[in-house]
Scaffold this active site. Structure first.
Site, PDB file in Angstrom:
ATOM      1  N   VAL A 118       0.842  -1.191   0.000  1.00  0.00           N
ATOM      2  CA  VAL A 118       0.000   0.000   0.000  1.00  0.00           C
ATOM      3  C   VAL A 118       0.878   1.242   0.000  1.00  0.00           C
ATOM      4  CG1 VAL A 118      -0.221  -0.053   2.527  1.00  0.00           C
ATOM      5  CG2 VAL A 118      -1.900   1.198   1.175  1.00  0.00           C
ATOM      6  N   SER A 119       0.567   2.193  -0.873  1.00  0.00           N
ATOM      7  CA  SER A 119       1.257   3.483  -0.965  1.00  0.00           C
ATOM      8  C   SER A 119       2.758   3.263  -1.188  1.00  0.00           C
ATOM      9  CB  SER A 119       0.967   4.299   0.301  1.00  0.00           C
ATOM     10  OG  SER A 119       1.357   5.640   0.154  1.00  0.00           O
ATOM     11  N   TRP A 120       3.632   3.747  -0.305  1.00  0.00           N
ATOM     12  CA  TRP A 120       5.081   3.516  -0.434  1.00  0.00           C
ATOM     13  C   TRP A 120       5.369   2.021  -0.554  1.00  0.00           C
ATOM     14  CZ3 TRP A 120       8.936   0.854   2.030  1.00  0.00           C
ATOM     15  CH2 TRP A 120      10.261   1.294   1.862  1.00  0.00           C
ATOM     16  N   GLY A 122       3.565  -0.124  -1.893  1.00  0.00           N
ATOM     17  CA  GLY A 122       3.198  -0.601  -3.225  1.00  0.00           C
ATOM     18  C   GLY A 122       4.382  -0.578  -4.166  1.00  0.00           C
ATOM     19  N   THR A 144      -1.211   3.270  -4.811  1.00  0.00           N
ATOM     20  CA  THR A 144       0.208   3.419  -5.116  1.00  0.00           C
ATOM     21  C   THR A 144       0.427   3.851  -6.554  1.00  0.00           C
ATOM     22  OG1 THR A 144       2.346   2.338  -4.778  1.00  0.00           O
ATOM     23  CG2 THR A 144       0.619   1.011  -5.805  1.00  0.00           C
TER      24      THR A 144
END
Length: 290
Positions: A118-120, A122, A144
């Site tokens: 998730v996000s970073w 990802g 992401t």
């Protein structure tokens, strides 16, 4: 495609993770493993390897284990985050991906795992899938982007996002919670799960992705991939998910209501989508428990 989760899909009973500090290729990491709880004779799903967002500690995504009771969940705090000691030296995504394979081996997970980021995290999940395709069953990329080729979010929100005060100062987080995440959720509950990263740990996470992009290798990924995006994400806008899904040959894009924290704020709409994807025909479950 807009995801339609089933609000009646209740999460499984809470389970406590097994946590320990492990030395992996010269770095000490706080590692958590939630072991699957399945009925006798029911097959376990493939283990899930989870990469968290920047500065985020293990506890923030504990709900993942509640909604995915039939699979082991493996995750760890990045150096200088949560319970992992601060790193002495910087690292890059490919070095951390290699270290992650050694962690899996040490834990006894020598076969394929489903990988979620998730996000970073990802970005880490994309790097891991490219670098170690033989270790990946399915890939889930949530909220992401493809690194330096991402379409940026709202500059005012990104400035607050990069400020480590959001982890250190609860009042700063409360005042800026809606601007950061655009969520209708209990900010105090989220803040209560935060463990501030060290200054060095946070800066090294930012530096790890500096200049990094997955755009050049995504067309070579063969892994079945779910790209999951929040419809009102002001940090990683939806267009980034469309870009990922277009570049990855075997990818599908789903959207859910909510902002950047939709996996925390919208679990009833998010996790049923993930479960359906992982239960697809090409997933090979492990042998049924004795």
């Amino acid at each position: 495609m807009k995801a339609s989760g089933n609000a009646q899909d209740a999460p499984g009973s809470a389970r406590e993770p097994r946590m320990e500090i492990m030395k992996i290729a010269g770095r000490s990491l706080r590692v958590a493993v939630w072991e699957a709880r399945t009925a006798k004779g029911k097959a376990k799903g493939r283990p899930i390897l989870f990469f968290n967002g920047i500065g985020a500690n293990i506890e923030i995504m504990a709900s993942l284990a509640e909604w995915m009771p039939d699979q082991d969940i493996i995750t760890f705090d990045m150096p200088g985050v949560g319970g992992s000691p601060s790193p002495r030296f910087p690292y890059r995504p490919w070095t951390m991906a290699l270290r992650t394979t050694r962690l899996l081996d040490k834990l006894g997970y020598t076969g394929k795992v489903d990988v979620m980021g998730v996000s970073w995290g990802g970005g880490m999940a994309q790097q891991f899938a490219f670098q170690h395709p033989d270790r990946v069953g399915k890939l889930i990329l949530a909220a992401t982007a493809a690194g330096v080729f991402m379409a940026p979010g709202d500059p005012k929100v990104l400035a607050k996002m990069a400020n480590p005060r959001r982890y250190i100062d609860p009042e700063f987080m409360r005042q800026n919670f809606e601007a950061l995440y655009g969520e209708e959720m209990n900010s105090d509950a989220h803040i209560g799960r935060l463990r501030p990263p060290s200054q060095r740990g946070y800066l090294y996470q930012l530096a790890a992705m500096a200049g990094w992009t997955s755009a050049f290798f995504l067309p070579f990924l063969k892994t079945p991939t779910l790209v999951l995006m929040g419809e009102s994400d002001r940090i990683v806008p939806l267009v980034n998910g469309r870009f990922l899904a277009r570049l990855i040959p075997n990818a599908q894009l789903e959207t859910v209501p909510g902002g950047h924290l939709f996996m925390v704020s919208r679990p009833a709409e998010t996790f049923p989508v993930i479960r359906r994807f992982l239960a697809g025909a090409d997933q090979q479950p492990l042998a049924a428990a004795a």
